[in-house]
Enzyme design. Structure first.
Site, PDB file in Angstrom:
ATOM      1  N   HIS A 181       2.666   7.101  -4.898  1.00  0.00           N
ATOM      2  CA  HIS A 181       1.901   5.883  -5.180  1.00  0.00           C
ATOM      3  C   HIS A 181       1.165   5.342  -3.955  1.00  0.00           C
ATOM      4  O   HIS A 181       0.723   4.191  -3.954  1.00  0.00           O
ATOM      5  CB  HIS A 181       2.803   4.816  -5.814  1.00  0.00           C
ATOM      6  CG  HIS A 181       2.855   4.965  -7.302  1.00  0.00           C
ATOM      7  ND1 HIS A 181       3.044   6.176  -7.906  1.00  0.00           N
ATOM      8  CD2 HIS A 181       2.685   4.072  -8.315  1.00  0.00           C
ATOM      9  CE1 HIS A 181       3.004   6.022  -9.224  1.00  0.00           C
ATOM     10  NE2 HIS A 181       2.786   4.750  -9.502  1.00  0.00           N
ATOM     11  N   ASP A 214       6.679  -5.974  -6.792  1.00  0.00           N
ATOM     12  CA  ASP A 214       6.160  -6.357  -8.102  1.00  0.00           C
ATOM     13  C   ASP A 214       6.240  -5.220  -9.119  1.00  0.00           C
ATOM     14  O   ASP A 214       6.243  -5.457 -10.322  1.00  0.00           O
ATOM     15  CB  ASP A 214       4.677  -6.748  -7.987  1.00  0.00           C
ATOM     16  CG  ASP A 214       4.515  -8.038  -7.219  1.00  0.00           C
ATOM     17  OD1 ASP A 214       5.438  -8.862  -7.263  1.00  0.00           O
ATOM     18  OD2 ASP A 214       3.465  -8.207  -6.577  1.00  0.00           O
ATOM     19  N   GLU A 267       4.046 -16.507  -6.280  1.00  0.00           N
ATOM     20  CA  GLU A 267       2.895 -15.640  -5.991  1.00  0.00           C
ATOM     21  C   GLU A 267       1.620 -16.367  -6.387  1.00  0.00           C
ATOM     22  O   GLU A 267       1.662 -17.561  -6.717  1.00  0.00           O
ATOM     23  CB  GLU A 267       3.005 -14.295  -6.726  1.00  0.00           C
ATOM     24  CG  GLU A 267       3.999 -13.344  -6.082  1.00  0.00           C
ATOM     25  CD  GLU A 267       3.779 -11.872  -6.421  1.00  0.00           C
ATOM     26  OE1 GLU A 267       2.767 -11.536  -7.075  1.00  0.00           O
ATOM     27  OE2 GLU A 267       4.643 -11.052  -6.042  1.00  0.00           O
TER      28      GLU A 267
HETATM   29  P1  FAD Z   1       4.838   7.866  -1.493  1.00  0.00           P
HETATM   30  O1  FAD Z   1       3.449   7.436  -1.738  1.00  0.00           O
HETATM   31  O2  FAD Z   1       5.279   9.113  -2.151  1.00  0.00           O
HETATM   32  O3  FAD Z   1       5.098   7.966   0.090  1.00  0.00           O
HETATM   33  C1  FAD Z   1       4.682   6.949   0.963  1.00  0.00           C
HETATM   34  C2  FAD Z   1       5.045   7.317   2.419  1.00  0.00           C
HETATM   35  O4  FAD Z   1       6.456   7.284   2.583  1.00  0.00           O
HETATM   36  C3  FAD Z   1       4.614   8.717   2.822  1.00  0.00           C
HETATM   37  O5  FAD Z   1       4.303   8.733   4.185  1.00  0.00           O
HETATM   38  C4  FAD Z   1       5.861   9.540   2.550  1.00  0.00           C
HETATM   39  O6  FAD Z   1       5.888  10.737   3.314  1.00  0.00           O
HETATM   40  C5  FAD Z   1       6.956   8.559   2.946  1.00  0.00           C
HETATM   41  N1  FAD Z   1       8.183   8.754   2.193  1.00  0.00           N
HETATM   42  C6  FAD Z   1       8.348   8.930   0.850  1.00  0.00           C
HETATM   43  N2  FAD Z   1       9.649   9.033   0.552  1.00  0.00           N
HETATM   44  C7  FAD Z   1      10.331   8.907   1.713  1.00  0.00           C
HETATM   45  C8  FAD Z   1      11.699   8.929   2.067  1.00  0.00           C
HETATM   46  N3  FAD Z   1      12.651   9.114   1.158  1.00  0.00           N
HETATM   47  N4  FAD Z   1      12.025   8.773   3.363  1.00  0.00           N
HETATM   48  C9  FAD Z   1      11.082   8.584   4.317  1.00  0.00           C
HETATM   49  N5  FAD Z   1       9.769   8.574   4.045  1.00  0.00           N
HETATM   50  C10 FAD Z   1       9.396   8.734   2.760  1.00  0.00           C
HETATM   51  N6  FAD Z   1       4.241  -2.262  -2.299  1.00  0.00           N
HETATM   52  C11 FAD Z   1       4.933  -3.403  -2.108  1.00  0.00           C
HETATM   53  O7  FAD Z   1       5.443  -3.665  -1.024  1.00  0.00           O
HETATM   54  N7  FAD Z   1       5.082  -4.294  -3.134  1.00  0.00           N
HETATM   55  C12 FAD Z   1       4.589  -4.064  -4.372  1.00  0.00           C
HETATM   56  O8  FAD Z   1       4.759  -4.899  -5.257  1.00  0.00           O
HETATM   57  C13 FAD Z   1       3.871  -2.864  -4.591  1.00  0.00           C
HETATM   58  N8  FAD Z   1       3.367  -2.571  -5.806  1.00  0.00           N
HETATM   59  C14 FAD Z   1       2.684  -1.424  -5.994  1.00  0.00           C
HETATM   60  C15 FAD Z   1       2.169  -1.137  -7.262  1.00  0.00           C
HETATM   61  C16 FAD Z   1       1.478   0.033  -7.486  1.00  0.00           C
HETATM   62  C17 FAD Z   1       0.921   0.303  -8.866  1.00  0.00           C
HETATM   63  C18 FAD Z   1       1.249   0.922  -6.410  1.00  0.00           C
HETATM   64  C19 FAD Z   1       0.435   2.150  -6.614  1.00  0.00           C
HETATM   65  C20 FAD Z   1       1.746   0.652  -5.147  1.00  0.00           C
HETATM   66  C21 FAD Z   1       2.465  -0.515  -4.921  1.00  0.00           C
HETATM   67  N9  FAD Z   1       2.991  -0.829  -3.673  1.00  0.00           N
HETATM   68  C22 FAD Z   1       3.700  -1.987  -3.496  1.00  0.00           C
HETATM   69  C23 FAD Z   1       2.806   0.058  -2.520  1.00  0.00           C
HETATM   70  C24 FAD Z   1       3.980   1.006  -2.398  1.00  0.00           C
HETATM   71  O9  FAD Z   1       5.114   0.320  -1.919  1.00  0.00           O
HETATM   72  C25 FAD Z   1       3.688   2.120  -1.403  1.00  0.00           C
HETATM   73  O10 FAD Z   1       2.507   2.781  -1.735  1.00  0.00           O
HETATM   74  C26 FAD Z   1       4.844   3.108  -1.395  1.00  0.00           C
HETATM   75  O11 FAD Z   1       4.692   3.984  -0.327  1.00  0.00           O
HETATM   76  C27 FAD Z   1       4.859   3.887  -2.662  1.00  0.00           C
HETATM   77  O12 FAD Z   1       6.104   4.480  -2.830  1.00  0.00           O
HETATM   78  P2  FAD Z   1       6.191   5.989  -3.255  1.00  0.00           P
HETATM   79  O13 FAD Z   1       7.604   6.200  -3.581  1.00  0.00           O
HETATM   80  O14 FAD Z   1       5.212   6.372  -4.283  1.00  0.00           O
HETATM   81  O15 FAD Z   1       5.845   6.679  -1.844  1.00  0.00           O
END
Ligand code: FAD
Length: 492
Positions: free
Chosen positions: A78, A140, A253
């Site tokens: 994400h 969120d 918010e």
């Molecule tokens: P990924 O996109 O898969 O990875 C993000 C980064 O973290 C990469 O560098 C990856 O290599 C690293 N990573 C992944 N897993 C691990 C692990 N286990 N250990 C160490 N590093 C790791 N953020 C907020 O703070 N609050 C919100 O309310 C919020 N809402 C969102 C809603 C949507 C629809 C989206 C798309 C994003 C939102 N985000 C929010 C942002 C979100 O927190 C970040 O984009 C987060 O990185 C996404 O998590 P993911 O698991 O998909 O990580």
């Protein structure tokens, strides 16, 4: 392992090689993410781990290789700017661990949950609610992983009181960039613990997080109040986040409704309510929404509390709407809204792009920022959601890697754009104009989920002290700079 892989993969230990997948279909998904705007080469292979030990073994192989290869954990993909990509290296499909044993465990007696780094918050929430408990602070949107979120911070409407999600973490299991499995906490290997929280995946892969819990009231009174004046909105928000725990709302918010944007949320507003709000919106160029909530068990007490608080706020009279929902329904609200939005869009979902910009803006400059940003956005006419709400800096731990502005109260401003293949570049250009405006006007904003490409920009982002500390930690825990290369912090 399938044929056609790079030669360096030939030297990988057989027990790991059997879990690497390199056919076109397996790797293609790992060169795309939620943003849909960054094109990168796919990884040479994807690791589908059966256990955290597989991840450790892979990272040790990467270190031993003649030409060390990069490794990136992919949580739920994400990110919006390719932060989880590993072009030519190995992507770890963390989702594989979700099917392995019981990796979410609640201790009701000691008020914590142990959750695997690969777990989605929605599953963590469901498990904790079975014990009548929940976390203090929430993002969120719950379809993000524990590891991906904690690598950033985890912000939402409870941060003003309880800090970001990283503030509730008690202990972590981390596999470092050297392939060592380390348990860390504020007392044990505290440098790694603080470094990994907000550490953008640079120091290790989080395979378990212990997070503190508290008993959860069954119900939530959820309110939306409308404003036609920015200053009234922000002064009410600032007043609300200054109230002590239990006296004010549990969640605060806000949103900016740009360019006569209509409300469209049948899960919250009735048809008549939406019509009335949209009539008001038609009169004003921009409207503002304050979203608040109280968690409660007793209806009579909540009535009294909400009534008292509403009397002190300056929303447009007659434009306060409320709804009582379950705790689960409230915390999962954005997913419900997203599903509604997607179903009402005429565009093929694969063609949608998300050029997002997330900023933390100091309170002292929020008015200037708003004037500048609204001017820029009027010319672009973007589609999407703009969130705006304040937080208290004293709820953030200065020792963690995550960076916030140097002011006691700052705003999270989130431009969550939805665009097509054709126009995302205009929106990205608009985002850059907003950043340029901040730079020229001396608005000391910090990017959240930053995606800089140059080391100079990262150094400026972290500031001298944090940058130095982060570099030292990188040298200690990932000296070959193998982890999460597409954050472009130590690899450009
Ligand atoms: P990924 O996109 O898969 O990875 C993000 C980064 O973290 C990469 O560098 C990856 O290599 C690293 N990573 C992944 N897993 C691990 C692990 N286990 N250990 C160490 N590093 C790791 N953020 C907020 O703070 N609050 C919100 O309310 C919020 N809402 C969102 C809603 C949507 C629809 C989206 C798309 C994003 C939102 N985000 C929010 C942002 C979100 O927190 C970040 O984009 C987060 O990185 C996404 O998590 P993911 O698991 O998909 O990580």
């Amino acid at each position: 392992m399938a044929a056609g892989t790079s030669s360096w993969l030939d030297n990988i230990a057989p027990e790991i090689a059997s879990k690497l997948h390199s056919d076109g279909e397996a790797v293609a998904r790992f060169a795309t993410d939620y943003g849909g705007i960054i094109s990168a080469a796919p990884p040479a292979a994807v690791l589908r781990p059966s256990s955290p030990e597989d991840i450790a073994a892979l990272i040790r192989c990467a270190n031993r290789a003649d030409s060390p290869f990069s490794v990136a954990a992919r949580g739920n993909g994400h990110s919006t700017h390719g932060q989880a990509f590993a072009p030519g290296g190995v992507a770890i499909d963390m989702a594989e661990l979700r099917g392995v044993g019981k990796r979410i465990r609640v201790s009701a007696e000691e008020s914590y949950v142990d959750a695997g780094g690969e777990q989605l918050w929605i599953d963590v929430l469901e498990e904790t609610l079975r014990h009548g408990m929940s976390m203090r602070s929430w993002v969120d949107y719950l379809y993000l992983t524990v590891g991906g979120t904690l690598s950033n911070a985890g912000v939402g409407g409870m941060v003003f009181q309880h800090g970001p999600m990283v503030s509730s973490v008690l202990e972590l299991d981390v596999i470092t960039g050297k392939g060592e499995m380390v348990t860390c906490s504020p007392e044990l290997h505290s440098d790694l613990f603080n470094g990994v929280l907000g550490g953008l995946g640079q120091l290790g892969v989080i395979t378990r997080a212990r997070i503190s819990l508290r008993p959860t009231p069954a119900k939530v009174r959820w309110l939306r109040l409308f404003y036609t004046d920015f200053d009234s909105l922000t002064s009410d928000q600032e007043f609300l986040i200054s109230l002590r725990d239990k006296i004010g709302f549990d969640y605060v918010e806000g949103q900016v409704l740009l360019n006569h944007q209509q409300v469209d949320d049948p899960n919250f507003f009735s048809i008549e309510e939406a019509e009335r709000i949209n009539q008001l919106t038609a009169e004003f160029n921009a409207m503002y929404l304050l979203e608040v909530a109280v968690f409660f068990d007793s209806t009579s007490l909540v009535d009294q509390k909400v009534e008292g608080l509403l009397q002190r706020l300056s929303f447009v009279p007659g434009f306060a709407f409320s709804k009582d929902v379950s705790h689960f329904e409230f915390l999962n609200r954005v997913y419900t809204e997203e599903e509604h939005r997607k179903s009402s869009m005429a565009v093929d979902p694969s063609k949608i792009r998300h050029p997002w910009l997330n900023l933390f803006v100091p309170k002292s400059r929020i008015r200037d920022f708003q004037t500048g940003a609204e001017g820029i956005l009027q010319n672009i006419n973007p589609t999407g959601v703009v969130l705006l709400y304040p937080m208290n800096r004293n709820r953030w731990n200065e020792n963690m890697t995550v960076v916030v502005p140097d002011e006691e109260v700052f705003y999270s401003v989130e431009f969550l754009w939805t665009s097509t293949e054709e126009d995302w570049k205009n929106l990205e250009a608009g985002n850059n104009e907003i950043l340029g405006f901040c730079h020229r006007q001396g608005v000391q904003a910090k990017q959240y989920l930053a995606h800089y490409k140059s080391r100079t920009d990262w150094m400026e982002h972290f500031g001298e002290v944090k940058w130095k500390r982060f570099m030292q930690l990188k040298q200690t825990y990932d000296p070959k700079a193998l982890l999460s290369p597409e954050q472009h912090i130590f690899t450009n």
